[in-house]
Every structure is written in C-alpha cells, then in structure tokens.
Design an enzyme around this catalytic site. Sequence first.
Site, PDB file in Angstrom:
ATOM      1  N   HIS A 299      -6.073  -5.550 -10.477  1.00 53.80           N
ATOM      2  CA  HIS A 299      -5.444  -6.535  -9.593  1.00 53.80           C
ATOM      3  C   HIS A 299      -5.155  -7.846 -10.316  1.00 53.80           C
ATOM      4  O   HIS A 299      -4.363  -8.665  -9.834  1.00 53.80           O
ATOM      5  CB  HIS A 299      -6.329  -6.789  -8.376  1.00 53.80           C
ATOM      6  CG  HIS A 299      -6.528  -5.593  -7.505  1.00 53.80           C
ATOM      7  ND1 HIS A 299      -7.540  -4.682  -7.722  1.00 53.80           N
ATOM      8  CD2 HIS A 299      -5.834  -5.148  -6.433  1.00 53.80           C
ATOM      9  CE1 HIS A 299      -7.467  -3.731  -6.810  1.00 53.80           C
ATOM     10  NE2 HIS A 299      -6.444  -3.985  -6.011  1.00 53.80           N
TER      11      HIS A 299
ATOM     12  N   GLU B 292       0.817  -1.210   0.000  1.00 56.47           N
ATOM     13  CA  GLU B 292       0.000   0.000   0.000  1.00 56.47           C
ATOM     14  C   GLU B 292       0.852   1.262   0.000  1.00 56.47           C
ATOM     15  O   GLU B 292       0.549   2.233  -0.707  1.00 56.47           O
ATOM     16  CB  GLU B 292      -0.949  -0.004   1.197  1.00 56.47           C
ATOM     17  CG  GLU B 292      -1.971  -1.125   1.179  1.00 56.47           C
ATOM     18  CD  GLU B 292      -2.883  -1.082  -0.048  1.00 56.47           C
ATOM     19  OE1 GLU B 292      -3.000  -0.014  -0.676  1.00 56.47           O
ATOM     20  OE2 GLU B 292      -3.455  -2.124  -0.384  1.00 56.47           O
TER      21      GLU B 292
END
Length: 547
Positions: free
Chosen positions: A449, A362
């Site tokens: 993703h 992240e």
Amino acid sequence: MKRKLAAVAVLSATAMLTGVIQVATTAAQAAPAAPSPQAQAASQHAAAVAVANGQSTPLAKALGLGGQEKLVAKDAVVDKDGTKHLRFERTYAGLPVIGGDLVVHQKSDGAVKSVDKAVAARIALPGLTPKIPADQAADQAAGAVKATVGITVDADRSPIAGVHRTGTAQLVVWATDGAPRLAYRTTVEGVRADGTPSRQVMVTDAATGAVLSTHERVQTATGTGKGVFVGQVPLDTNQNGSQFELKDTGRGGQSTTDMRGGTSGNGSLFANTSNRFGDGTNHNRESAAVDAQFGAATTWDFYKNTFNRSGIRNDGVGALSRVHYGTNYANAYWDDDCFCMSYGDGEKNNAPLTEIDVAGHEMTHGVTSATANLNYEGESGGLNEATSDIMGTMVEWYANLPSNPPNYQVGELINIFGNGKPLRYMDQPSQDGNSADYWSAEVGNLDVHFSSGVANHFFYLLAEGSGAKTINGFSYNSPTYDNSTLAGIGRDKAAQIWYKALTTYFTSTTDYAGARAGTLSAASDLYGANSAEYNAVAATWTAVNVN
C-alpha cells in the site's frame, strides 16, 4: 458492475430429407431475439481466447519451449488494427508453472511482433519427485501462516490450532525467481484479528520446505466512514412478482445482499415492494446497499464505456456485493474466490465503508487478477495496489457525484484516521507519512500500500502535470525527482495507457522498470512512437526516478 447474457431463440426445421422445410404457420411466430451487446462482447472475447488456445502448440514450439512445456490461453485482446495480444499461462509436465505466464504480441497477419515473459529462464527439471510429502508440506504452510500472519479460526477446524488448510498441497513448478524448481502451493484459510477473512496462498520449496511466496487472495482497504456517500441516485432493479430486487440484469446480474452481521454465505437479497431503497441514514439497512449497488454499477459502466470491457473478467458476468458484513468490522475487501465485494459497517456498526472509490479500488483487484495477475508482494504488489487506486479514482471521476466531488485523494470521505484526512494522496504520496514519492532500491521492501506511491505519483503527474494547482476545487502541489516541469496529458489518456499496459504488457512479475517499458509500449500502440503522449510517459517515469 455486473452483466448477463441474453438468450437466443432457435427456430426448428424438419423434413430435411426431401429438401422441404416445413415452417409453422402460427399467426404470430416470434422472431429470433438479437444478442445483447454484452453477449456479443463476451462471445467475441471467448472466440479470441479459443483462437489463442488453438495456436498454443505451434507458439510453444516457435518460442523454443521444452517438450514438456505447454501453453494455456488465459486472455486475448484484439486491437482495432488487428494486432493481437495473447496471454498464456504455462505448464510443465502437467504442473502449473508459477511465473511462467507470458504475452505474445502478433501482427494482424499472425506474425509474432514480440513476447513479454514474466521469467525468461528455461525450465528443465531433473525429476518430478518431491523430497517432502504433500501432507507434510501443507501442514508446514499452515504453521508458517499462523506464525507470520496471525490469522485465527476455531481450533477444531485444523490439527494446527488457529488456521485450516483447504485440501492438500498442490505440486507446482516455481519459476518466479528465475531458478525453476519443484514447489508446493497450499491455501490456508482463517480470520484476522479485525474480522477480515484471510485466504493465504503459500508456496514452499518441495525439497527444503522454505517459504518462497505468500499471497493474500482476500485483498482489503482499511477504512471507516460516518455516513452514506452517493446521495440520491438512480438504480436499475429487477421486478420479481410484486417485489423489486437489488439485482441488475442489464449488468450481468450484479446484486447486493444483506449479511446481517454474518461472515459466511451470500446473505439475503435486498428487495421491497416500493422500488425505493434507503433513506440516506445508517439506521436504514438499505442505505449502505444503495451505495454498494450504485458503486458496482458505476464501476461496470466505467470499464464498459471507457475500455469496452464487459465486467471484471470481461465475460459478461456480474459480481456480488455483500453489505453489513461482520460486527464492528471496519474494512472492505474483494475476494476472487466468491467473486464478491464485502463491506463492513465500521466501528460500532454505524459507518459503512461504501465510498465509491473504495468500490472501484477493490473491484479493480478482480480486473488485475483476470489480466496481468500482478504478484501481491514487492514492486509487483505495489503496482497491483496502484492499479486499484488509479482505477478507483477514475471511477470516482466517472461518477462525478455532487455528494463526493472527484479528486486525486483515496478514501477521503471514510475518515480512517479520525482527523478528516484521506487514506492516500496521489499528487504527493508521502503526505500520508508512509508512501514513496519516487522509486528507490528499497521500494520493493515496503508494504504494497506504500510502494504503490511511485505509480500513483506517476499517474497523477502524467494526467495533470507538476507544481501547485487547483483542480475541481481541490489543491495540489506535485513535485518531481529531477525538478522537471510537466504539463500532463489529461486523465483520460493516462488511464487508457495504464489499462492498455495492464491488459497487454504487464505480467505477474512486472516491476517498476517493467511498468515503464509496458506503458511506453502501450503509448506507442495508442498514440504512436513519436507522439507527445509517448514522450510524456517517458518524462513522467523519469520524474519519479524510474529510468
């Protein structure tokens, strides 16, 4: 993974008119404090960006840009041999140009070697008066987000129930698709069904209202865990009176706070009088904070010691980690606007999502935003996600924790599926049932993703090679599109090549073909155009069908 600048003492002088400097005769006068390495690095980076800004006007002219186009320096990287990589954003008649970013590569003497443009199209607009008013465009954007994304907030926060926009629409030039035209950029905020904040940046055509692009600034990795992951680790804390705080002044002032189930504000800083935090259980609120603080510190150290990068933005400033975010929130996310990481506690509030590769993943979104700023859609979005998977995995290898042995699986401890399987596999991404092993014309249509699988597979093959093998106790069997056999060059060299490409060659619109070109240029810079590493990069891209 945060950092702070040290103060520099200044000695005053007087009586300059007579040429006499009167020096205080105090017995123990303090000497000026030396700048910290972080402060020196931040100062050097700022100076390089300032030099780039100083060259913006002559460079714009040399590149043949129009009279209404201006360059604004965003970043600057200087190699050991003096080669400079100057990254610029562009404006047209004072309007931001989306897709106007470019990187100028200069020799040590300032001569231009090459230029990488996100879009090559020349900008020449017939006028600057939009057909649609700004307020109307903003409301259209909010309605489009509500219809397509489904985010919700309190209805009284917007005339359009379910979402609210921050300010009015901003007039910009849209150039990403190679056909420059006027557009509006509107930020629409809300909350998704799972409690994740949403901040959609939507670009709409200023003449037709058509949606040109939508980008989620709050980037997430879905998962759920059942325990605290880092085990017993050292922490650098800050003493404030009798209290010890989870604040790391040696890493830019990074800190960790307790949201106590809230979703707004910064929470309360963790502090106690014992300088010992957590007991490894979910019942102790400090345990998740230990994971977050250590994950941030390790990510900071990885970038600093591996790439000499001083924090996420390379400016010596640390980020905030917020734990116990929301209620039953089974997610974690990075937010550029608050420069912070937020971790939920999972379903039933008993499984914090604080695994170390999640933290590295992240926070790397922040690094990407500060450098190439890869669009979060299409093939560029897949490369954005893959960059976070790659560097999150490298953070895990850097940490080398006994409680979390490093590997090439992503989120393997959070048990997101409830069956013990990881979130993603780098050696053969299709094992998750959705990700692509190889490039095809349809890859750009996948969720980012899943389109990330091509780059994840590339990185694994470049680092470790193909075929069946056991690495650090984990079994892998990585295939190739062309049935070639690859040996691998090692993960450290592979990471250097990817980071170099990200920070000096990738632009906002880089696709897989561009990633091949960028990593080949990076390998040439680092190891030579005829090196084994350069040839390995070329062969590995071919092995995932990027030619």
